[in-house]
Scaffold this motif. Structure first.
Motif, PDB file in Angstrom:
ATOM      1  N   TYR A 151       3.071  -0.783   6.750  1.00 57.95           N
ATOM      2  CA  TYR A 151       1.852  -1.051   5.984  1.00 57.95           C
ATOM      3  C   TYR A 151       2.088  -2.157   4.962  1.00 57.95           C
ATOM      4  O   TYR A 151       1.295  -3.104   4.872  1.00 57.95           O
ATOM      5  CB  TYR A 151       1.380   0.235   5.283  1.00 57.95           C
ATOM      6  CG  TYR A 151       0.358  -0.004   4.207  1.00 57.95           C
ATOM      7  CD1 TYR A 151      -0.975  -0.244   4.540  1.00 57.95           C
ATOM      8  CD2 TYR A 151       0.711   0.008   2.860  1.00 57.95           C
ATOM      9  CE1 TYR A 151      -1.921  -0.472   3.553  1.00 57.95           C
ATOM     10  CE2 TYR A 151      -0.227  -0.215   1.871  1.00 57.95           C
ATOM     11  CZ  TYR A 151      -1.538  -0.461   2.220  1.00 57.95           C
ATOM     12  OH  TYR A 151      -2.462  -0.699   1.243  1.00 57.95           O
ATOM     13  N   TYR A 152       3.162  -2.045   4.176  1.00 59.80           N
ATOM     14  CA  TYR A 152       3.423  -3.043   3.144  1.00 59.80           C
ATOM     15  C   TYR A 152       3.688  -4.421   3.739  1.00 59.80           C
ATOM     16  O   TYR A 152       3.212  -5.427   3.221  1.00 59.80           O
ATOM     17  CB  TYR A 152       4.587  -2.617   2.242  1.00 59.80           C
ATOM     18  CG  TYR A 152       4.152  -1.714   1.127  1.00 59.80           C
ATOM     19  CD1 TYR A 152       3.471  -2.218   0.033  1.00 59.80           C
ATOM     20  CD2 TYR A 152       4.396  -0.348   1.170  1.00 59.80           C
ATOM     21  CE1 TYR A 152       3.055  -1.398  -1.001  1.00 59.80           C
ATOM     22  CE2 TYR A 152       3.991   0.485   0.145  1.00 59.80           C
ATOM     23  CZ  TYR A 152       3.318  -0.048  -0.940  1.00 59.80           C
ATOM     24  OH  TYR A 152       2.900   0.768  -1.953  1.00 59.80           O
ATOM     25  N   PHE A 211       2.390  -6.655  -3.683  1.00 59.59           N
ATOM     26  CA  PHE A 211       3.069  -6.255  -2.447  1.00 59.59           C
ATOM     27  C   PHE A 211       4.513  -6.749  -2.415  1.00 59.59           C
ATOM     28  O   PHE A 211       5.409  -6.041  -1.945  1.00 59.59           O
ATOM     29  CB  PHE A 211       2.309  -6.722  -1.214  1.00 59.59           C
ATOM     30  CG  PHE A 211       1.109  -5.883  -0.904  1.00 59.59           C
ATOM     31  CD1 PHE A 211       1.236  -4.549  -0.592  1.00 59.59           C
ATOM     32  CD2 PHE A 211      -0.168  -6.421  -0.948  1.00 59.59           C
ATOM     33  CE1 PHE A 211       0.136  -3.756  -0.321  1.00 59.59           C
ATOM     34  CE2 PHE A 211      -1.277  -5.645  -0.685  1.00 59.59           C
ATOM     35  CZ  PHE A 211      -1.125  -4.310  -0.369  1.00 59.59           C
ATOM     36  N   GLN A 248       0.345  -5.875   5.061  1.00 60.37           N
ATOM     37  CA  GLN A 248      -0.484  -6.315   3.942  1.00 60.37           C
ATOM     38  C   GLN A 248       0.083  -7.582   3.298  1.00 60.37           C
ATOM     39  O   GLN A 248      -0.670  -8.481   2.913  1.00 60.37           O
ATOM     40  CB  GLN A 248      -0.619  -5.208   2.894  1.00 60.37           C
ATOM     41  CG  GLN A 248      -1.438  -4.039   3.357  1.00 60.37           C
ATOM     42  CD  GLN A 248      -2.859  -4.425   3.698  1.00 60.37           C
ATOM     43  OE1 GLN A 248      -3.456  -5.288   3.076  1.00 60.37           O
ATOM     44  NE2 GLN A 248      -3.405  -3.795   4.711  1.00 60.37           N
ATOM     45  N   ILE A 276      -0.786 -10.547   5.750  1.00 63.83           N
ATOM     46  CA  ILE A 276      -2.213 -10.894   5.735  1.00 63.83           C
ATOM     47  C   ILE A 276      -2.583 -11.586   4.432  1.00 63.83           C
ATOM     48  O   ILE A 276      -3.258 -12.625   4.426  1.00 63.83           O
ATOM     49  CB  ILE A 276      -3.081  -9.634   5.962  1.00 63.83           C
ATOM     50  CG1 ILE A 276      -2.926  -9.128   7.390  1.00 63.83           C
ATOM     51  CG2 ILE A 276      -4.544  -9.908   5.644  1.00 63.83           C
ATOM     52  CD1 ILE A 276      -3.546  -7.773   7.644  1.00 63.83           C
ATOM     53  N   THR A 277      -2.135 -11.027   3.319  1.00 57.92           N
ATOM     54  CA  THR A 277      -2.475 -11.602   2.024  1.00 57.92           C
ATOM     55  C   THR A 277      -1.830 -12.975   1.854  1.00 57.92           C
ATOM     56  O   THR A 277      -2.472 -13.904   1.346  1.00 57.92           O
ATOM     57  CB  THR A 277      -2.030 -10.660   0.884  1.00 57.92           C
ATOM     58  OG1 THR A 277      -2.500  -9.344   1.163  1.00 57.92           O
ATOM     59  CG2 THR A 277      -2.570 -11.109  -0.443  1.00 57.92           C
TER      60      THR A 277
END
Length: 121
Positions: free
Chosen positions: A99-100, A79, A103, A106-107
């Protein structure tokens, strides 16, 4: 040996996140050459991080929690790279950008929580 690997790994994570944001803001500010240099140094730190992480995985005998952290870390690197490369090309816009970044967040949170043993399985 494990202490040295741990400190190298933790330090490379901190430097990697710092370099990621510096590279991103340089690219957004349209400073292509400095952004490219920082991006290349960031890729070097990806390698340092992955090598020290594999060393830690071997020392921890591939414990499930750290194996999951390693996989999530690879996803996080993906990402980070996609955000930088697609921003540089100008194709990261709208919903894809959201979205990116979601993500990525969260990651990154999951990797940090597992790394500091807040989450374990």
């Amino acid at each position: 040996m494990i202490t040295g690997l741990y400190h190298a790994h933790a330090s490379s994570w901190a430097i990697t996140l710092l370099l990621f944001f510096i590279a991103y803001f340089l690219i957004v500010a349209n400073k292509q050459k400095p952004g490219k240099i920082v991006h290349m140094v960031l890729r070097l730190f990806y390698v340092i991080m992955v090598v020290s992480g594999v060393g830690l995985l071997i020392n921890y005998q591939f414990a499930l929690t750290f194996l999951i952290k390693g996989l999530l870390a690879l996803v996080l690197i993906y990402f980070m790279e996609m955000i930088l490369v697609r921003t540089k090309k100008g194709v990261l816009i709208g919903k894809m950008k959201t979205y990116y970044w979601i993500q990525f967040a969260i990651t990154a949170i999951l990797v940090v929580l597992i790394g500091f043993n807040v989450l374990s399985f």
